[in-house]
Each structure stands twice: as structure tokens, then as C-alpha cells.
Design an enzyme around this catalytic site. Structure first.
Site, PDB file in Angstrom:
ATOM      1  CD  GLU A 216      -3.975  -2.578   7.091  1.00  0.00           C
ATOM      2  OE1 GLU A 216      -2.753  -2.730   6.665  1.00  0.00           O
ATOM      3  OE2 GLU A 216      -4.586  -1.508   6.811  1.00  0.00           O
TER       4      GLU A 216
ATOM      5  CB  SER B 137       4.731  -1.791  11.889  1.00  0.00           C
ATOM      6  OG  SER B 137       4.211  -0.717  12.123  1.00  0.00           O
TER       7      SER B 137
ATOM      8  CE  LYS C  84      -0.587   3.223   4.526  1.00  0.00           C
ATOM      9  NZ  LYS C  84      -0.581   3.478   6.067  1.00  0.00           N
TER      10      LYS C  84
ATOM     11  CG  ASN D 209      -1.671   1.105   1.446  1.00  0.00           C
ATOM     12  OD1 ASN D 209      -1.717   2.137   0.508  1.00  0.00           O
ATOM     13  ND2 ASN D 209      -2.349   1.271   2.412  1.00  0.00           N
TER      14      ASN D 209
ATOM     15  CD  GLU E  53      -3.384   5.633   6.743  1.00  0.00           C
ATOM     16  OE1 GLU E  53      -3.404   5.600   5.284  1.00  0.00           O
ATOM     17  OE2 GLU E  53      -2.486   4.877   7.337  1.00  0.00           O
TER      18      GLU E  53
ATOM     19  CG  HIS F 253      -6.407   1.835   4.900  1.00  0.00           C
ATOM     20  ND1 HIS F 253      -5.877   2.672   5.977  1.00  0.00           N
ATOM     21  CD2 HIS F 253      -5.238   1.006   4.695  1.00  0.00           C
ATOM     22  CE1 HIS F 253      -4.531   2.640   6.231  1.00  0.00           C
ATOM     23  NE2 HIS F 253      -4.196   1.400   5.527  1.00  0.00           N
TER      24      HIS F 253
ATOM     25  N   GLY G 104       2.049   2.201  10.715  1.00  0.00           N
ATOM     26  CA  GLY G 104       3.002   3.376  10.617  1.00  0.00           C
ATOM     27  C   GLY G 104       3.542   3.472  11.790  1.00  0.00           C
TER      28      GLY G 104
END
Ligand code: PGA
Length: 258
Positions: free
Chosen positions: A168, A213, A11, A9, A98, A96, A174
Site C-alpha cells: 500500500e 484507492s 477503518k 478495510n 495509519e 497499516h 485515501g
């Protein structure tokens, strides 16, 4: 036996120049790979054409990081399923964290996006996971259940024959804080159990990725877990060396399983 998958991904990262170099390095690095694993890249929309030019006729597939409902219309700033298909996408990320947190996408919209993706022949990668506060309040299973059941309710369990799930945990994305293989396995097993209540066969065959991660040095431990079928990789997918090392970990597990 389920096939392992490694997905990158990217991003909102990369320039025309470094995306070109990264895709080229992935193309070269995966040339000798067998088809025992699936490799998928999720670049930014503006780089899809570049990715298609470089990765066409390779083992690597690609997809969009998001989509909106319908085929076209007055939705400034949005991208549709058919537009992604037009650029050779086979996959699309849906839900996702985010998108859920920063862009306030709710359960209803995410379920609708999942259904839309399938209607246009795209394989949705449904991302689910709890925040740190939710984990600390022992709400992980409740959150995962809501995130999955809302999609099952709208799209039906059969839709999951053509989907991938990515667990996730938000606190691991991250942050460098990876879930331990045991922590991740526990949730993956829970996801499979929940799906099994609807359809045991789908629960058994669906690919469930871990994301948060994933790095070259922790992939082996995660991929060795019985219910972890690969990884959705953010930061470490932006460098060919680490991404290819993660793919090799998945390949070793795939080779060891036959
Ligand atoms: P990360 O991102 O590997 O950088 O934690 C994973 C993701 O957001 O899919």
C-alpha cells in the site's frame, strides 16, 4: 495458481445501523459467488459481534484492524489475538501505514504483532509501502526491504506460509491517486523476488494485495497484473455496490485463469 482476495478495510467508519445494512448487502451480493476468491472484511472492533452474526456461514471472512501482544493484561485500550478469535476473526491487519505513521508503530512492534497473530491462529495481513517523499527519493525498495526483513528476522520466513502481504503506497491511500498497474506490479515483483531469496516456494504462493484507492473502475487493470493477487480496499469498501463490483473483477480474473 494463486487465489485472488478482496479485503475491505472499514477503518474507523460506520455506525451500528449502517454497518448492519452494509454487511447484509455484502452477504446478499456474494451469495452466488464461487469460492474461487477470498473476501475479507475488517470492521471496527465494536462492530465485530454484529459482523459475526450477519456473516457467519457465508463466503465472507472477517478480521481485526489491529491487535496487541499477549492474550490479556493491563493494556488499556488494546485488543488481543484471542479476543479476535473469540469473535470469529480469521485475519488481522498488521502494520497499516495509519498505524505506523499516526500511532508511531515501529518495525519492531509490527514484527512482534505479526508473530503474535500467528501464535493465536490469526492470519496477519502485513501492510507495507513507501511515502511520497520516499518514492521521490528512489527509496521504495529500501523501505519495502526494511519493512519485510524486520518481520522475517523475528518470525522466520516459514511464517509467511500463513500470511498475506498488502503493498500500500502511502501516497495512494485515501488520496484518489492510485498507483498505475505497472507501478504496482513493479513493486509486487520486487516483493516476490525478495521473498524468493529466502524461500522460492513461499514467494510463489503468497497472496500479495495492492491497496491505495482501489475502485470499481481501476480494479480490473490492477488485478490483471501477474503479481497482484487482489486488493485491500478502504473508501470503496464502505459502499456495497462498489465493493461487490471490485469482487466481481477479481472473480472474472479467477475464472479467466482456469
Ligand atoms: P483507500 O484505503 O482504498 O481508501 O485508499 C486503502 C487502505 O488504507 O487500506
Amino acid at each position: 495458481m494463486r487465489k485472488k482476495m478482496v479485503a475491505g478495510n472499514w477503518k474507523m467508519c460506520g455506525s451500528r445501523c449502517n454497518v448492519d445494512a452494509l454487511a447484509d448487502a455484502i452477504k446478499k451480493g456474494t451469495k452466488s459467488f464461487s469460492t474461487k476468491i477470498d473476501i475479507v472484511i475488517f470492521p471496527s472492533f465494536v462492530h465485530l459481534q454484529l459482523i459475526e452474526n450477519i456473516l457467519v456461514d457465508t463466503l465472507v471472512s472477517w478480521g481485526g484492524q489491529n491487535l496487541y501482544l499477549g492474550a490479556q493484561g493491563a493494556f488499556t485500550g488494546e485488543i488481543s489475538g484471542p479476543m479476535l478469535v473469540d469473535y470469529g476473526c480469521q485475519y488481522v491487519l498488521v502494520g497499516h501505514s495509519e498505524r505506523r505513521i499516526i500511532f508511531h508503530e515501529d518495525l519492531k512492534l509490527i514484527a512482534a504483532k505479526f508473530k503474535t497473530a500467528l501464535e493465536y491462529g490469526l492470519k496477519p495481513v502485513l501492510c507495507i509501502g513507501e511515502t511520497l517523499a520516499e518514492r521521490e527519493q528512489q527509496k521504495t525498495e529500501k523501505v519495502i526491504t526494511e519493512q519485510l526483513e524486520s518481520v522475517i528476522e523475528l518470525a522466520g520466513i516459514d511464517a509467511f506460509r500463513h500470511a498475506v502481504i498488502a503493498y500500500e503506497p502511502v501516497w495512494a491511500i485515501g488520496t484518489g491517486l492510485t498507483a498505475t498497474p505497472e507501478q504496482a506490479q513493479e513493486v509486487h515483483a520486487f516483493i516476490r523476488k525478495l521473498l524468493a531469496k529466502h524461500h522460492p516456494d513461499i514467494a510463489n504462493t503468497i497472496c500479495i494485495l495492492y491497496g491505495g484507492s482501489v475502485k470499481a473502475d481501476n480494479a480490473a487493470g490492477l488485478f490483471a497484473m501477474p503479481d497482484i493477487d487482489g486488493g485491500l480496499v478502504g473508501g470503496a469498501s464502505l459502499e456495497a455496490k462498489s465493493f461487490l463490483a471490485i469482487c466481481e473483477n477479481a472473480l472474472e480474473k479467477a475464472a479467466g485463469s482456469v
